[in-house]
Design a protein around this motif. Structure first.
Motif, PDB file in Angstrom:
ATOM      1  N   UNK A   1       0.843  -1.200   0.000  1.00 33.28           N
ATOM      2  CA  UNK A   1       0.000   0.000   0.000  1.00 33.28           C
ATOM      3  C   UNK A   1       0.878   1.250   0.000  1.00 33.28           C
ATOM      4  N   UNK A   2       1.918   1.227   0.823  1.00 29.92           N
ATOM      5  CA  UNK A   2       2.828   2.374   0.886  1.00 29.92           C
ATOM      6  C   UNK A   2       3.503   2.590  -0.472  1.00 29.92           C
ATOM      7  N   UNK A   3       3.874   1.499  -1.082  1.00 31.09           N
ATOM      8  CA  UNK A   3       4.534   1.574  -2.383  1.00 31.09           C
ATOM      9  C   UNK A   3       3.559   2.102  -3.443  1.00 31.09           C
ATOM     10  N   UNK A   4       2.350   1.541  -3.473  1.00 31.28           N
ATOM     11  CA  UNK A   4       1.379   1.939  -4.495  1.00 31.28           C
ATOM     12  C   UNK A   4       1.018   3.417  -4.367  1.00 31.28           C
ATOM     13  N   UNK A   5       0.886   3.889  -3.126  1.00 28.60           N
ATOM     14  CA  UNK A   5       0.501   5.292  -2.908  1.00 28.60           C
ATOM     15  C   UNK A   5       1.623   6.254  -3.278  1.00 28.60           C
TER      16      UNK A   5
END
Ligand SMILES: *Cc1c(COP(=O)(O)O)cnc(C)c1O
Length: 367
Positions: A208-212
């Motif tokens: 999630x951190x990466x995608x955001x």
């Protein structure tokens, strides 16, 4: 006497020195995007919710979308959600490439009806997104049991339910992840847009951190394509201040709701909200049901009382979902309630004389 629907100014005035100092320190440190204030809020919010991770993002809509993308939910998949919610819950399912499948609401509680979920599960179903609408958790024991039985991902839309509890457990901690909005009017509201995801799952937190962050965990190292969805430092600093007051504010809302409940108990035409057993209700919204809802809203307006409707059209009946071909009979409870619900003024700082004015005006209307 004028009674606004919410009053964000009175809350600001009550914490003005703290807020002003927080904003000032972000500017002094030029920590505008990411940085220490955002990190501090993520840590504090995760701790308050009792989860391992909090991943901040730009708003509550993105929070849902990011979870879906991070779980690789997309084309060919179906995601079950509830007929009565804000459109973020379902539009993000479509944005991710999947199909939203709506379930009718539970009488009296306005949440996804656990008894109607199983009939909507197909081979394509990947996840269920219950919404803790109005500030009270959905029937999480039943929903969790269904998710376990069919091996479905459980994502909670907690945009209206910061710190509310079911069986002593915080909203957002029952399944894989919870999504939050910090839109200014929410129980925990920023002074602009902001959102977050909470989870105990290390893999999801990382993805999630990466995608955001454009698909990168390290600068200039894009593992995948992502999006740009981030919380800014000023919002984080404001939320950090407000988080310390949230329990007190939630309690004040609850007390105001109980006052409404008691004062309205003699008005036979009005159904006051029910509080689920073993759960806490943080009353993001105080929603009554009544016949001649529009007449009542109009009368209250003439008495300078603002009201709202959440929501006037249930999602399956929106033009945006006409392509799904739903009929009123597919969601009889949501269809009936959309014409009966009325949200009365609700915020922590609401005074007794304001509550009395609202209640007396309602009584006058029905007399
Ligand atoms: C407010 C809200 C959202 C979206 O939040 P934003 O921060 O406005 O994007 C999602 N779901 C529900 C139920 C909401 O009330």
């Amino acid at each position: 006497m004028r009674v606004p629907f919410v009053d964000l100014k009175v809350q600001y005035n009550s914490i003005k020195p703290e807020i002003d100092a927080a904003i000032q320190s972000v500017i002094e440190k030029t920590a505008f995007i990411g940085g220490q204030f955002v990190n501090a809020f993520e840590t504090a919010f995760a701790e308050k919710c009792g989860t391992k991770h909090c991943i901040s993002c730009a708003n509550g809509t993105d929070a849902i979308y990011i979870i879906l993308k991070a779980m690789n939910i997309g084309f060919g998949d179906e995601v079950i959600t509830v007929a009565n919610s804000w459109i973020s819950t379902s539009e993000t399912i479509t944005q991710a490439g999947a199909k939203p499948v709506f379930v009718d609401i539970e009488p009296d509680y306005f949440h996804i009806d656990p008894k109607r979920i199983e009939e909507k599960i197909s081979k394509k179903t990947k996840a269920i997104i219950p919404v803790h609408l109005y500030g009270q958790p959905a029937r999480m024991d039943e929903i969790k049991r269904i998710c376990e039985k069919y091996k479905l991902i459980l994502i909670e839309d907690c945009a209206q339910a910061h710190l509310s509890e079911f069986n002593g457990k915080k909203a957002g901690t029952f399944g894989l992840a919870g999504s939050f909005s910090f839109y200014p009017g929410k129980n925990l509201g920023a002074y602009g847009d902001a959102g977050a995801i909470i989870t105990n799952d290390d893999g999801l937190a990382m993805r999630a951190r990466m995608y955001a962050n454009h698909g990168a965990l390290k600068k200039h190292h894009h593992e995948i394509e992502g999006i740009n969805s981030r919380m800014d430092g000023i919002q984080a600093a404001i939320l950090n201040v407000k988080l310390k007051h949230l329990d007190k504010w939630n309690l004040a809302r609850h007390e105001n709701a109980l006052k409404y409940n008691v004062l309205l108990s003699g008005v036979s035409k009005v159904k006051t909200p029910r509080i689920r057993q073993n759960s806490s209700h943080i009353f993001h919204l105080y929603v009554i049901r009544t016949e001649d809802r529009d007449g009542l809203a109009h009368y209250l307006k003439s008495k300078q009382i603002d009201t709202g409707i959440h929501y006037p059209t249930a999602l399956p009946f929106m033009p945006a979902y006409q392509y799904l071909g739903h009929k009123p009979a597919d969601f009889p409870v949501a269809y009936e309630y959309q014409n009966e619900i009325l949200s009365l003024p609700m915020y922590p700082e609401l005074h007794d004389d304001e509550i009395n004015h609202v209640v007396n005006s309602i009584k006058e209307f029905y007399e």
